[in-house]
Scaffold this active site. Structure first.
Site, PDB file in Angstrom:
ATOM      1  N   SER A   1       0.792  -1.137  -0.164  1.00  0.00           N
ATOM      2  CA  SER A   1      -0.025  -0.114   0.090  1.00  0.00           C
ATOM      3  C   SER A   1       0.945   1.173   0.111  1.00  0.00           C
ATOM      4  O   SER A   1       0.381   2.371  -0.262  1.00  0.00           O
ATOM      5  CB  SER A   1      -0.843   0.178   1.157  1.00  0.00           C
ATOM      6  OG  SER A   1      -0.348  -0.108   2.385  1.00  0.00           O
ATOM      7  N   HIS A   2       2.115   1.196   0.256  1.00  0.00           N
ATOM      8  CA  HIS A   2       2.909   2.482   0.300  1.00  0.00           C
ATOM      9  C   HIS A   2       4.122   2.100  -0.675  1.00  0.00           C
ATOM     10  O   HIS A   2       5.198   2.797  -0.752  1.00  0.00           O
ATOM     11  CB  HIS A   2       3.658   2.460   1.559  1.00  0.00           C
ATOM     12  CG  HIS A   2       2.699   3.143   2.450  1.00  0.00           C
ATOM     13  ND1 HIS A   2       1.913   2.100   3.457  1.00  0.00           N
ATOM     14  CD2 HIS A   2       2.257   4.246   3.024  1.00  0.00           C
ATOM     15  CE1 HIS A   2       1.310   2.839   4.155  1.00  0.00           C
ATOM     16  NE2 HIS A   2       1.137   4.457   3.835  1.00  0.00           N
TER      17      HIS A   2
ATOM     18  N   LEU B   1       5.936   4.180   7.342  1.00  0.00           N
ATOM     19  CA  LEU B   1       6.684   4.959   8.345  1.00  0.00           C
ATOM     20  C   LEU B   1       7.638   3.780   8.889  1.00  0.00           C
ATOM     21  O   LEU B   1       8.430   4.149   9.642  1.00  0.00           O
ATOM     22  CB  LEU B   1       5.389   4.951   9.639  1.00  0.00           C
ATOM     23  CG  LEU B   1       5.879   5.789  10.635  1.00  0.00           C
ATOM     24  CD1 LEU B   1       6.494   7.128  10.211  1.00  0.00           C
ATOM     25  CD2 LEU B   1       4.684   6.282  11.422  1.00  0.00           C
TER      26      LEU B   1
ATOM     27  N   MET C   1       1.766   1.065  12.780  1.00  0.00           N
ATOM     28  CA  MET C   1       0.573   0.657  12.742  1.00  0.00           C
ATOM     29  C   MET C   1      -0.274   2.069  12.573  1.00  0.00           C
ATOM     30  O   MET C   1      -0.106   2.951  13.348  1.00  0.00           O
ATOM     31  CB  MET C   1      -0.052   0.205  14.091  1.00  0.00           C
ATOM     32  CG  MET C   1       0.369   1.040  15.246  1.00  0.00           C
ATOM     33  SD  MET C   1      -0.424   0.420  16.674  1.00  0.00           S
ATOM     34  CE  MET C   1       0.871  -0.777  16.989  1.00  0.00           C
TER      35      MET C   1
ATOM     36  N   ASP D   1      -4.766   0.768   2.421  1.00  0.00           N
ATOM     37  CA  ASP D   1      -5.308  -0.643   2.067  1.00  0.00           C
ATOM     38  C   ASP D   1      -6.987  -0.538   1.757  1.00  0.00           C
ATOM     39  O   ASP D   1      -7.351  -1.163   1.044  1.00  0.00           O
ATOM     40  CB  ASP D   1      -5.250  -1.269   3.613  1.00  0.00           C
ATOM     41  CG  ASP D   1      -3.565  -1.548   3.804  1.00  0.00           C
ATOM     42  OD1 ASP D   1      -2.916  -2.005   2.729  1.00  0.00           O
ATOM     43  OD2 ASP D   1      -3.323  -1.795   4.674  1.00  0.00           O
TER      44      ASP D   1
ATOM     45  N   GLY E   1       7.522  -7.397  12.237  1.00  0.00           N
ATOM     46  CA  GLY E   1       8.365  -6.943  11.353  1.00  0.00           C
ATOM     47  C   GLY E   1       9.097  -8.177  10.663  1.00  0.00           C
ATOM     48  O   GLY E   1       9.607  -8.138   9.564  1.00  0.00           O
TER      49      GLY E   1
END
Lengths: 340, 340
Positions: free
Chosen positions: A47-48, A125, A180, A189, A309
């Site tokens: 999404s990024h 982020l 988050m 998303d 992660g």
């Protein structure tokens, strides 16, 4: 099943950077954003990742909404406090320019705040905090965005999706990193779900009239998201506004007004970092990273099989070995952008 | 309907302090904890108010589990980092002794970390952060506790209820303060529900065999709580362990072992604070508190009618005007303690 094409990471960075430069970014800006966007794709943060390129290009051509040639201005305001005026450029570029000064501050002082304002963030982020953990530091970061989340007890959007990220070094492993959205879902998303025609779980959002909906298009089209975890998530989203809009001296999510800039997608807000040196004055205490490993052991013993992660690190390893997977659809989009 | 007796705040502080002193606390320690416990009751934070006195007294008589006469040891380890060894005393006492030094650090450096280890916390976290906001500072705090929360994807407890608190000054109003367990419920509230024979919502916890339960007694008796908001709350609870156990050099929740100390109730862990001076080097930026008020305006405009901390401030006003309400049952408990 989506078809994926595999591209070497460096090739992807170069292709994304070239597109950004062709759309008005200074070479160093194009390089920083291309690297950031390719890294998100590499880590499986789709999404990024490459998906965002359309937003970057569209924003760069939105009548001066963002300045792709901005030179960030660093202000050393206190031994443990660095302010940065992003000069209406991209936040990741302000961070890149501030990184060394911020590292020097936290190493000299034990902790430091990095407060970036007047800038635009469209990245993952996790990528902003992880490099600080690579330096042995704890990093916390907050970004506000655009009004898209309903405050606790409210009926319309006032808060951003306002993500929180945290990274800590480990002993013999790559950093533990989480990232988050304080909304039930990240807006990226929801946009992906809208594109793919999926429906969402109940409780994710409301439509433009404030009614609950499971249609991502209704959320994107004038509706709003709910915070995760009810009033607790909403309080965290509020904290992010204080830590970004108010602390850094930037805009609140509610103040971002894109109306005069058709095609603009980036929030013109702020980002804050809290950096801590966990080894400061430990004396005879056990090394920090040893204790982090003790904690990991307890989590695994309690049955946790995947640490925050892990998924990103696995995707990264796979991407670096086999090439970064990019969907055929996104690859077609890139090729169209390359044709200009 | 429970019957409440109203007691003047100062009288309640004096009575609680006298009980604590009679159970082995040094006079200054008894005063700090008595004030803290009465303040929670005053603010309507009943799970951390007079209800906790039984736990304090029982713990003070649990064979040296906690030292009610401990003198905390301050270690000035960096310009922005203060470590405190609680010397196995109470955390609120370590905080009381560290407060002035921490304030000096944040005012000189723009930010500071206060890391307290080897100490016991049984109070309301909101009371720890609010006084820093009264000084114009942003305060974030974390405490770990005892293993009672299941990590993400796990089957048994490894994390504490691990609360996070945040306080920010406002312009013409008392600070905005929130204080949230990262578990679905605070353990104190589960204990209260167990005492009162109430059932809980689904998803709050599991029994000793790892099965979901709505019976607070099953959670208290060998079961465990879930984190709020699924994997996000669990990640925050994990962050709290890193920020307390690992960063401060204290114990993880999983390492607290009360077995050799029947009657002990306090977690022997750590607490960390991040303190930030939002006015540091603002230059021509608008004053921080003005911007916080702008944000409050947006929240109210979006339909939020109660801001975090409003309920506590209202309870406090009522208590200071009409006396602090204490249930007849808790008053009987106090009187029994006073008889010794």
């Amino acid at each position: 099943m989506q078809e994926f094409i595999r591209i070497p990471f460096d090739t992807l960075v170069a292709r994304l950077s070239a597109i950004l430069e062709a759309n008005g970014c200074a070479p160093w800006v194009a390089q920083v954003i291309g690297l950031n966007c390719a890294s998100a794709q590499r880590d499986g943060a789709h999404s990024h990742g490459v998906f965002r390129m359309k937003g970057y290009v569209s924003t760069l051509n939105a009548g001066g909404w963002v300045d792709g040639r901005a030179e960030p201005l660093l202000e050393d305001v206190a031994p443990g406090f660095l302010r940065v005026d992003g000069m209406n450029g991209f936040t990741v570029c302000a961070l890149a320019r501030a990184r060394e000064a911020a590292l020097a501050k936290v190493k000299a002082n034990g902790c430091a705040v990095l407060a970036i304002r007047n800038s635009h963030h469209l990245g993952a982020l996790s990528l902003d905090v992880e490099p600080f953990a690579d330096e042995g530091l704890i990093a916390l970061s907050f970004i506000n965005s655009m009004a898209s989340v309903v405050p606790h007890g409210g009926r319309k959007a006032a808060l951003g999706t306002n993500p929180i990220a945290f990274a800590t070094p480990r002993r013999d492993a790559r950093p533990l990193v989480f990232d988050m959205a304080t909304s039930v879902m990240a807006h990226g998303d929801v946009q992906l779900a809208a594109r793919e025609g999926r429906t969402l779980d109940k409780g994710v959002g409301v439509d433009r009239d404030g009614n609950p909906t499971d249609d991502p298009r209704a959320i994107v089209d004038g509706g709003a998201l709910m915070a995760f975890g009810g009033h607790k998530g909403a309080a965290l989203a509020l904290m992010v506004e204080v830590m970004c809009g108010a602390l850094v001296g930037g805009k609140f999510s509610r103040e971002v007004d894109l109306k005069q800039h058709p095609g603009a997608h980036t929030p013109h807000t702020g980002q804050s970092f809290i950096l801590i040196d966990p080894q400061a004055g430990r004396g005879t205490l056990p090394p920090f990273v040893d204790r982090v490993e003790d904690l990991m052991g307890y989590l695994i013993d309690a049955g946790q099989t995947r640490l925050p992660g892990d998924r990103r690190h696995e995707a990264r390893d796979d991407s670096m070995k086999n090439g970064v997977p990019v969907s055929a659809e996104l690859m077609a989009m890139l090729e169209e952008m390359e044709r200009g």
